[in-house]
Design a protein around this motif. Structure first.
Motif, short mmCIF file in Angstrom:
data_model
loop_
_atom_site.label_atom_id
_atom_site.label_comp_id
_atom_site.label_asym_id
_atom_site.label_seq_id
_atom_site.Cartn_x
_atom_site.Cartn_y
_atom_site.Cartn_z
N GLU A 50 0.82 -1.21 0.00
CA GLU A 50 0.00 0.00 0.00
C GLU A 50 0.85 1.25 0.00
O GLU A 50 0.56 2.22 -0.72
N ASN A 51 1.92 1.26 0.82
CA ASN A 51 2.81 2.43 0.83
C ASN A 51 3.52 2.60 -0.50
O ASN A 51 3.70 3.73 -0.99
N SER A 52 3.94 1.49 -1.10
CA SER A 52 4.62 1.56 -2.40
C SER A 52 3.68 2.11 -3.47
O SER A 52 4.05 2.97 -4.27
N ARG A 53 2.45 1.61 -3.47
CA ARG A 53 1.48 2.09 -4.46
C ARG A 53 1.19 3.58 -4.28
O ARG A 53 1.12 4.33 -5.26
N ALA A 54 1.04 4.01 -3.02
CA ALA A 54 0.77 5.42 -2.76
C ALA A 54 1.93 6.29 -3.24
O ALA A 54 1.72 7.35 -3.84
N LEU A 55 3.15 5.84 -3.00
CA LEU A 55 4.33 6.59 -3.42
C LEU A 55 4.40 6.70 -4.94
O LEU A 55 4.63 7.78 -5.49
N LEU A 56 4.20 5.58 -5.63
CA LEU A 56 4.31 5.57 -7.08
C LEU A 56 3.25 6.42 -7.75
O LEU A 56 3.44 6.92 -8.86
N ARG A 57 2.11 6.60 -7.07
CA ARG A 57 1.02 7.39 -7.64
C ARG A 57 1.08 8.87 -7.23
O ARG A 57 0.27 9.66 -7.68
N ASP A 58 2.03 9.21 -6.38
CA ASP A 58 2.11 10.59 -5.88
C ASP A 58 2.88 11.45 -6.87
O ASP A 58 4.06 11.19 -7.14
N PRO A 59 2.26 12.50 -7.42
CA PRO A 59 2.94 13.33 -8.43
C PRO A 59 4.13 14.10 -7.87
O PRO A 59 4.93 14.62 -8.63
N ARG A 60 4.24 14.18 -6.55
CA ARG A 60 5.39 14.88 -5.97
C ARG A 60 6.67 14.06 -6.07
O ARG A 60 7.76 14.58 -5.88
N CYS A 61 6.54 12.77 -6.36
CA CYS A 61 7.71 11.89 -6.44
C CYS A 61 8.09 11.69 -7.90
O CYS A 61 7.23 11.55 -8.76
N GLY A 62 9.38 11.66 -8.16
CA GLY A 62 9.82 11.48 -9.55
C GLY A 62 11.25 11.03 -9.61
O GLY A 62 11.83 10.54 -8.65
N SER A 63 11.85 11.22 -10.79
CA SER A 63 13.21 10.76 -11.03
C SER A 63 14.21 11.68 -10.36
O SER A 63 14.07 12.90 -10.39
N PRO A 64 15.28 11.11 -9.77
CA PRO A 64 16.34 11.93 -9.18
C PRO A 64 17.42 12.33 -10.16
O PRO A 64 18.40 12.94 -9.78
N MET A 65 17.26 11.95 -11.45
CA MET A 65 18.33 12.20 -12.41
C MET A 65 18.50 13.69 -12.68
O MET A 65 17.54 14.46 -12.66
N ASP A 66 19.75 14.11 -12.92
CA ASP A 66 20.04 15.52 -13.12
C ASP A 66 19.96 15.89 -14.59
O ASP A 66 19.66 15.08 -15.46
N ASP A 67 20.25 17.17 -14.87
CA ASP A 67 20.10 17.68 -16.23
C ASP A 67 21.14 17.13 -17.19
O ASP A 67 21.02 17.27 -18.41
N GLU A 68 22.22 16.52 -16.68
CA GLU A 68 23.24 15.95 -17.55
C GLU A 68 22.92 14.51 -17.92
O GLU A 68 23.71 13.83 -18.55
N ALA A 69 21.72 14.05 -17.52
CA ALA A 69 21.29 12.68 -17.81
C ALA A 69 22.27 11.66 -17.26
O ALA A 69 22.57 10.67 -17.88
N SER A 70 22.78 11.95 -16.07
CA SER A 70 23.67 11.01 -15.40
C SER A 70 22.96 10.46 -14.18
O SER A 70 22.18 11.15 -13.56
N MET A 71 23.25 9.24 -13.84
CA MET A 71 22.62 8.63 -12.68
C MET A 71 23.68 8.40 -11.61
O MET A 71 24.63 7.66 -11.81
N SER A 72 23.52 9.08 -10.47
CA SER A 72 24.40 8.81 -9.35
C SER A 72 23.87 7.62 -8.60
O SER A 72 22.68 7.55 -8.31
N ARG A 73 24.74 6.70 -8.25
CA ARG A 73 24.31 5.51 -7.54
C ARG A 73 25.24 5.25 -6.38
O ARG A 73 26.43 5.49 -6.47
N ILE A 74 24.66 4.81 -5.27
CA ILE A 74 25.44 4.50 -4.09
C ILE A 74 25.62 2.99 -4.03
O ILE A 74 24.65 2.24 -3.97
N ALA A 75 26.86 2.55 -4.05
CA ALA A 75 27.13 1.11 -3.99
C ALA A 75 26.96 0.63 -2.55
O ALA A 75 26.86 1.42 -1.63
#
Length: 234
Positions: A50-75
């Protein structure tokens, strides 16, 4: 001693036994830490439906990618790594209004009719791979990976004679979505991305000059008034 949420998360990502049967760990996370911030960077984990579904449907949540189209990832060791994705963001990582625009144009090419046209070819591919398996072997290696890779290649319009060359590059790209991917895996993926990107650029140029009845040609031609997909978006 009860394991911490971070310990449970690492176990389900790295312990072969837990990976094979993760359900008891998922259950413990849902019951003890349905929402928690991990020690692996600024990352939150949500384990309940239920929490996952609510999060995925919330328009305030989105992609964290920046304007350079790079993805920072934490190993998992806490180090940061970056993986370039080219000059345009993958559609899955876009936010509105860019996602809305690109998805609208792509939907003009990715139609039920085009998918249905592949039915006979997909059946033939499946039969051929199962025949090669001959009743025993590694099902993932023999069928579960090559089948979708070949189907997507056929859908897009990759010539059949190029698919055996392209498929290992796809395999090298797949592990980049895993948080446990090593620096070596990411380096291999970058090389595969460069090779496959160069190949697709050449294929796009070929289809632009000589369109076929395939999705790539349709993506090149897709338009909404004067709006079209850029080459990087294609």
């Amino acid at each position: 001693m009860t394991a911490s949420p971070d310990e449970l998360l690492l176990k389900v990502m790295m312990d072969p036994a837990a990976i094979a049967d993760p359900h008891s760990i998922y259950k413990e996370l849902r019951e003890t830490a349905p929402i928690f911030k991990t020690a692996m960077g600024d990352t939150w984990v949500i384990s309940g439906f239920e929490n996952s579904r609510a999060l995925l449907r919330d328009p305030r949540c989105g992609s964290p990618m920046d304007d350079e189209a790079s993805m920072s990832r934490i190993a998992v060791d806490g180090s940061e790594r970056r993986s370039r994705t080219g000059d345009a963001r993958p559609m899955l990582f876009m936010n509105p209004p860019d996602h809305t625009r690109v998805r609208g144009l792509v939907s003009r090419a990715f139609t039920p009719r085009r998918v249905e046209q592949l039915r006979g070819e997909v059946v033939a591919m499946t039969d051929g791979l199962l025949d090669q398996l001959d009743g025993e072997g590694d099902f993932v290696e023999a069928v579960a990976f090559p089948l979708p890779a070949n189907v997507i290649s056929a859908l897009v319009g990759v010539p059949e004679e190029d698919r055996d060359w392209l498929r290992p590059l796809i395999a090298d790209l797949v592990p980049t979505v895993e948080p446990t991917a090593t620096a070596e895996v990411m380096e291999k993926a970058d090389a595969a991305g460069e090779q496959s990107g160069e190949y697709l650029q050449k294929l796009i140029a070929t289809r632009r000059a000589d369109p076929k009845d395939d999705m790539l040609s349709a993506l090149i031609q897709a338009s909404d008034g004067e709006d079209r997909l850029s080459e990087a978006e294609v």
